[in-house]
Design an enzyme around this catalytic site. Structure first.
Site, short mmCIF file in Angstrom:
data_model
loop_
_atom_site.label_atom_id
_atom_site.label_comp_id
_atom_site.label_asym_id
_atom_site.label_seq_id
_atom_site.Cartn_x
_atom_site.Cartn_y
_atom_site.Cartn_z
CG ASP A 250 -1.46 1.65 1.61
OD1 ASP A 250 -2.35 2.03 0.28
OD2 ASP A 250 -1.77 1.34 2.01
CG ASP B 7 -2.66 7.25 0.60
OD1 ASP B 7 -1.56 7.21 -0.17
OD2 ASP B 7 -3.00 7.97 0.92
CB SER C 191 -2.01 3.89 -4.27
OG SER C 191 -2.51 4.94 -3.21
#
Length: 407
Positions: free
Chosen positions: A194, A196, A282
């Site tokens: 991922d 963030d 993402s």
């Protein structure tokens, strides 16, 4: 003719053997000196283990009984005399056969502590024993920024051990990963992260929101989505709508504001040196992930795309939405393109929308994650250093630093 001491599959159980144990202050020449002392007796070396801890050496050699140069008693006297001359202690034990075969069901148990206490180590060892596991070997992978040690365990199923040790990890506030032993651990792999709050420290949409003056509204929607309280696609559209009218030049500003998570560059660089392929998925935006892919040399990257028209953000996204299910789909797609079995993939994430990806991967790592994610993932890392994931793969800190120095 087959030697009475060497048969296919190993030593006969009734073959006389001698265990020689040497310990004391380490210095150059000890290992060579021991075997030079044993050589005149015509012994075969069956097994060797050596460990040095804070300048103290423990050297164990399992050898066959003497075949020339004298009997076992004479060999014992010679070894003791040599050890005394080196100011070392010697223990010599007679026995029969080789080491006890390792049990079926073999696992690597990696324990991360900051710090790693005696209490938590005792709890892990006791849990392994209570699951009928045997600890065959323990060694340190890293001493900073966390203490990382690996237990080689046999005699119990990996899944059973993982469940039991997860409870101890939560109870003692340490991180524990349990993976199956075997050739697949050394095979080429794919790692997908991922972005963030995993690869980077920021929530990208909140950086955009800061330029639009709607941080509070976006942050609230983001928090609810990451907790699994809102449908991701609906929340994505609601947040992006608040960005309508922003000048497209804000993209470059946001890229410059991105802060990589500590250890992110080291993780990616080391994985690439090992021949791994690395990707990101993402719920953020390609306007950022494309730049990360280029700067870090990533093999794969996929995210949502902000629509830009007439030099302005329209408040809409275009193309396929990367949501919770989409991340798992992309993991499978990347694995297929990389030619890596799904069982040899590693996924890393922190939010509820990463859960499908974490569960689909061979090893799912919850990185500084929400409680619901930590409970569902294969393992969790709760220290703020992304490169600690390397220890879960059996890579030591010394190996990482040696590679960095060589470059």
């Amino acid at each position: 003719m087959t030697s009475p001491q060497a048969i296919p599959g190993g030593l006969r159980p009734d073959t006389p053997t001698v265990l020689v144990k040497i310990f004391g202050k380490d210095r150059p020449g000890i290992t060579a000196g021991l075997f030079e002392t044993l050589a005149p007796y015509g012994v075969d070396v069956i097994d060797i283990e050596q460990l040095v801890t804070r300048g103290r050496i423990t050297l164990c050699a399992l050898v066959s009984a003497p075949s020339r140069g004298g009997d076992e008693g004479e060999m014992r006297a010679t070894v003791h005399a040599w050890a005394e001359s080196m100011r070392l202690e010697a223990e010599i034990i007679s026995g029969k056969g080789d080491n006890r075969p390792r049990g079926t069901g073999r696992s690597h148990v990696t324990v991360l502590g900051h710090p790693l206490t005696a209490e938590s180590t005792a709890a892990i060892a006791a849990a392994i024993t209570s699951n009928d596991g045997n600890i065959d070997r323990i060694f340190r992978l890293a001493k900073y920024p966390v203490t990382a040690v690996e237990f080689d365990v046999s005699g119990t199923a990996t899944a059973q051990l993982r469940t039991s040790l997860a409870l101890e990890a939560a109870r003692h506030r340490i991180d524990v990963a349990v993976v199956s032993s075997g050739l697949q651990r050394r095979a080429q792999r794919l790692v997908v992260m991922d972005v963030d709050s995993t690869l980077i420290q920021d929530e990208v949409i909140e950086l955009f929101a800061a330029h639009a003056g709607c941080e509070a509204e976006v942050a609230e929607i983001t928090a609810r989505a990451m907790r699994g309280e809102l449908d991701f696609e609906q929340s994505l559209h609601a947040r992006v709508d608040l960005l309508a009218g922003l000048d497209a030049s804000v993209v470059d500003k946001v890229r410059k504001e991105i802060r990589l998570t500590p250890g992110a560059r080291t993780l990616v660089r080391t994985l690439k040196r090992l021949g791994y392929q690395v990707g990101v998925v993402s719920g953020g935006f390609t306007q950022v992930t494309d730049a990360l892919q280029e700067s870090l040399g990533l093999d794969f990257a996929s995210a949502n795309t902000l629509e830009i028209a007439d030099g302005k953000l329209t408040g809409r996204v275009v193309g396929e939405i990367v949501d919770r299910a989409g991340k798992a789909r992309l993991l499978r797609r990347f694995a297929d393109e990389a030619g890596v079995p799904l069982a040899q993939t590693v996924a890393i994430g922190d939010g509820a929308n990463d859960l499908d990806m974490l569960n689909a991967a061979g090893l799912g790592v919850a990185f500084n994650a929400k409680p619901v994610v930590r409970e569902a993932a294969h393992t969790a890392v709760t220290v703020p250093f992304l490169d600690t994931v390397l220890y879960l793969l059996g890579v030591t800190r010394e190996e990482v630093e040696a590679a960095e120095t060589a470059d």
